[in-house]
Design a protein around this motif. Structure first.
Motif, mmCIF file in Angstrom:
data_model
loop_
_atom_site.group_PDB
_atom_site.id
_atom_site.type_symbol
_atom_site.label_atom_id
_atom_site.label_comp_id
_atom_site.label_asym_id
_atom_site.label_seq_id
_atom_site.Cartn_x
_atom_site.Cartn_y
_atom_site.Cartn_z
ATOM 1 N N THR A 9 -5.800 3.145 -15.778
ATOM 2 C CA THR A 9 -5.086 3.831 -14.699
ATOM 3 C C THR A 9 -3.784 3.121 -14.363
ATOM 4 O OG1 THR A 9 -7.233 4.441 -13.810
ATOM 5 C CG2 THR A 9 -5.346 4.714 -12.352
ATOM 6 N N ILE A 10 -3.894 1.800 -14.150
ATOM 7 C CA ILE A 10 -2.703 1.050 -13.760
ATOM 8 C C ILE A 10 -1.690 1.034 -14.901
ATOM 9 C CG2 ILE A 10 -1.853 -1.208 -13.011
ATOM 10 C CD1 ILE A 10 -4.614 -1.639 -11.684
ATOM 11 N N THR A 14 -13.200 4.368 -11.055
ATOM 12 C CA THR A 14 -11.953 4.041 -10.363
ATOM 13 C C THR A 14 -12.094 4.243 -8.853
ATOM 14 O OG1 THR A 14 -11.212 6.265 -10.877
ATOM 15 C CG2 THR A 14 -10.380 4.496 -12.273
ATOM 16 N N ILE A 39 -9.761 2.264 -6.591
ATOM 17 C CA ILE A 39 -8.381 2.718 -6.383
ATOM 18 C C ILE A 39 -8.358 3.834 -5.345
ATOM 19 C CG2 ILE A 39 -6.416 3.857 -7.480
ATOM 20 C CD1 ILE A 39 -6.960 2.361 -9.964
ATOM 21 N N ASP A 40 -9.317 4.748 -5.499
ATOM 22 C CA ASP A 40 -9.418 5.871 -4.569
ATOM 23 C C ASP A 40 -9.606 5.387 -3.141
ATOM 24 O OD1 ASP A 40 -9.654 8.857 -4.558
ATOM 25 O OD2 ASP A 40 -11.503 8.349 -3.514
ATOM 26 N N PHE A 41 -10.362 4.297 -3.002
ATOM 27 C CA PHE A 41 -10.630 3.747 -1.673
ATOM 28 C C PHE A 41 -9.342 3.320 -0.967
ATOM 29 C CE2 PHE A 41 -10.920 -0.213 0.735
ATOM 30 C CZ PHE A 41 -11.620 0.240 1.840
ATOM 31 N N LEU A 42 -8.353 2.850 -1.753
ATOM 32 C CA LEU A 42 -7.121 2.330 -1.159
ATOM 33 C C LEU A 42 -6.291 3.407 -0.449
ATOM 34 C CD1 LEU A 42 -6.027 -0.182 -3.933
ATOM 35 C CD2 LEU A 42 -6.965 -0.714 -1.690
ATOM 36 N N ASP A 73 -11.587 19.120 -14.416
ATOM 37 C CA ASP A 73 -12.728 19.985 -14.124
ATOM 38 C C ASP A 73 -12.324 21.258 -13.396
ATOM 39 O OD1 ASP A 73 -14.342 18.166 -15.303
ATOM 40 O OD2 ASP A 73 -15.104 17.265 -13.444
ATOM 41 N N MET A 133 -0.105 5.780 -7.044
ATOM 42 C CA MET A 133 -1.122 5.401 -8.015
ATOM 43 C C MET A 133 -2.533 5.634 -7.471
ATOM 44 S SD MET A 133 -1.761 1.784 -9.895
ATOM 45 C CE MET A 133 -2.895 1.147 -8.702
ATOM 46 N N PHE A 134 -2.686 5.478 -6.149
ATOM 47 C CA PHE A 134 -4.026 5.554 -5.582
ATOM 48 C C PHE A 134 -4.637 6.948 -5.667
ATOM 49 C CE2 PHE A 134 -2.266 2.080 -2.597
ATOM 50 C CZ PHE A 134 -2.331 1.167 -3.625
ATOM 51 N N PHE A 135 -3.806 7.988 -5.796
ATOM 52 C CA PHE A 135 -4.463 9.280 -5.944
ATOM 53 C C PHE A 135 -4.552 9.776 -7.377
ATOM 54 C CE2 PHE A 135 -0.369 11.344 -5.586
ATOM 55 C CZ PHE A 135 0.274 10.767 -4.497
ATOM 56 N N MET A 136 -4.335 8.864 -8.327
ATOM 57 C CA MET A 136 -4.569 9.256 -9.725
ATOM 58 C C MET A 136 -6.022 9.675 -9.984
ATOM 59 S SD MET A 136 -2.167 6.910 -12.157
ATOM 60 C CE MET A 136 -2.935 7.349 -13.710
ATOM 61 N N PRO A 137 -7.013 8.908 -9.492
ATOM 62 C CA PRO A 137 -8.404 9.329 -9.744
ATOM 63 C C PRO A 137 -8.675 10.754 -9.257
ATOM 64 C CG PRO A 137 -8.384 7.095 -8.917
ATOM 65 C CD PRO A 137 -6.970 7.592 -8.826
ATOM 66 N N TYR A 159 -15.005 8.682 -15.056
ATOM 67 C CA TYR A 159 -13.710 8.070 -14.758
ATOM 68 C C TYR A 159 -13.568 7.872 -13.258
ATOM 69 C CZ TYR A 159 -8.759 7.594 -13.917
ATOM 70 O OH TYR A 159 -7.552 7.148 -13.461
ATOM 71 N N GLN A 160 -13.901 8.912 -12.496
ATOM 72 C CA GLN A 160 -13.733 8.823 -11.043
ATOM 73 C C GLN A 160 -14.679 7.795 -10.418
ATOM 74 O OE1 GLN A 160 -13.914 13.022 -10.057
ATOM 75 N NE2 GLN A 160 -11.709 13.058 -9.718
ATOM 76 N N VAL A 208 -16.127 12.727 -14.252
ATOM 77 C CA VAL A 208 -16.895 12.067 -13.174
ATOM 78 C C VAL A 208 -17.031 10.572 -13.424
ATOM 79 C CG1 VAL A 208 -18.779 12.640 -11.634
ATOM 80 C CG2 VAL A 208 -18.439 13.991 -13.708
ATOM 81 N N LEU A 216 0.822 -1.211 0.000
ATOM 82 C CA LEU A 216 0.000 0.000 0.000
ATOM 83 C C LEU A 216 0.858 1.264 0.000
ATOM 84 C CD1 LEU A 216 -2.855 -1.008 2.457
ATOM 85 C CD2 LEU A 216 -3.073 -0.564 0.016
#
Lengths: 127, 227
Positions: free
Chosen positions: B11-12, B58, B61-64, A76, A65-69, B54-55, B52, A59
């Motif tokens: 993303t990956i 994903t 991934i954000d949850f991690l 926006d 990578m996890f904050f790419m989204p 996209y978010q 939106v 982790l």
């Protein structure tokens, strides 16, 4: 087994952190409280380091990578950033420099003060 | 319009391209995002997919991010000896660093006439991104604006850090590491590791401690402002 144990232990700390965060009215994020809780359970030996190492290292190593989204949200936001672009950059650059200098200096000063004290103490001990 | 497997793979895949480029060139400053973010944006633009969607796709991934913040405790645990030996210095420098970080953002936002949304999003900007996003969200900022600002700060700190440290003649390796970690989190730490092992360790633990301290300082400061 090790992976699933790690996931469970880390999630359990996150849940506990979120619960505490909710109890204090969201004053601090649950994730940060969970980090403190995990440090405490590790130090007290309630959680064994090898239970979580594999998952925790995965982790933290891939955190970027996890904050790419979230980062893609810049699409926006570009309007409001570009309207204030130079002011935004100026705040970031100046604040970063100030933080770097102040924290570095403070540590340097405290370290030197303590060294002076301990070297005096050390001398009297040896004599 | 959700396509979880495609968005996850995109993303990956884009991230791997960025990491690969950094490894090939050996440049610590070539952040994976310099390649991966434009790749994702280009694909979304070409396919005309709103941000939106996209978010939403994903979200996993954000949850991690939450679990990865919790995992930073292991990093602190691994450096517990360094912390114990330098406890007073580390605690005071991190406390001052986070207070200076928050107050300077407030002052500078006033000086440069930036809106409150900037102020609340930038307050935790010296902290590692996932913690900063959580802190900004509770404070009423915009997590995306925070993420972009934090990474930009990391760049600034990593690029000009060694230069600043030379100007202010900071000799102690722990102090140098702390200075890099408190101001420029992960990117600063990548740079600090190049300076030396002690600098790298100090910078690494500063990331987690600075996150913790800033998570306390930001809400307190905002409470003070509201008075």
């Amino acid at each position: 087994m090790r992976v699933i144990t790690g996931i469970f232990v880390i999630l359990a700390h996150l849940v506990a952190g979120n619960l505490l965060s909710w109890l204090i009215g969201g004053f601090m994020p649950g994730s940060v409280i969970g980090m403190v809780l995990l440090y405490i359970t590790l130090r007290t030996g309630i959680v064994k380091e090898h239970w979580i190492r594999v998952v925790a290292v995965f982790l933290t190593d891939n955190m970027t990578m996890f904050f790419m989204p979230a980062f893609i949200g810049i699409m926006d936001l570009w309007g409001i950033i570009s309207m204030n672009f130079w002011a935004w950059i100026a705040v970031l650059v100046l604040s970063t420099i100030v933080v770097m200098i102040s924290s570095g200096y403070v540590h340097d000063i405290v370290e030197r003060l303590l060294q002076k004290k301990s070297s005096q103490g050390g001398r009297s001990c040896r004599s | 319009m959700m396509n979880v497997p495609f968005m996850l793979a995109l993303t990956i895949g884009a991230y791997l391209m960025g990491v690969y480029a950094r490894r090939k060139t050996g440049m610590a400053l070539l952040h994976p995002f310099i390649i991966s973010i434009p790749v994702v944006i280009a694909v979304l633009e070409m396919a005309d997919i709103p941000c939106v969607y996209y978010q939403d796709s994903t979200a996993f991934i954000d949850f991690l991010l939450g679990p990865s913040v919790v995992s930073l405790a292991l990093l602190l645990y691994d450096h517990r000896e360094t912390i114990r030996k330098n406890l007073a210095g580390i605690l005071s420098s991190i406390t001052i660093g986070s207070v200076v970080g928050v107050v300077s953002v407030w002052v500078l936002c006033r000086v440069f006439g930036l809106d409150d949304i900037f102020m609340y999003s930038l307050e935790p900007k010296s902290v590692t991104t996932p913690i900063a996003m959580d802190v900004a969200e509770s404070a009423g900022g915009n997590p995306s604006l925070t993420a972009v600002s934090v990474i930009f700060c990391g760049f600034i700190g990593a690029v000009i850090g060694p230069f600043i440290l030379r100007i202010i003649r900071l000799k102690s390796p722990v102090a140098r590491g702390i200075a890099m970690g408190t101001s420029a989190h992960g990117l600063g730490t990548a740079r600090a590791i190049e300076m030396g092992a002690v600098e790298g360790a100090a910078s690494g633990l500063a990331i987690a401690l600075m996150g913790l301290m800033t998570a306390i300082v930001v809400p307190l400061f905002n409470l003070l402002l509201a008075l």
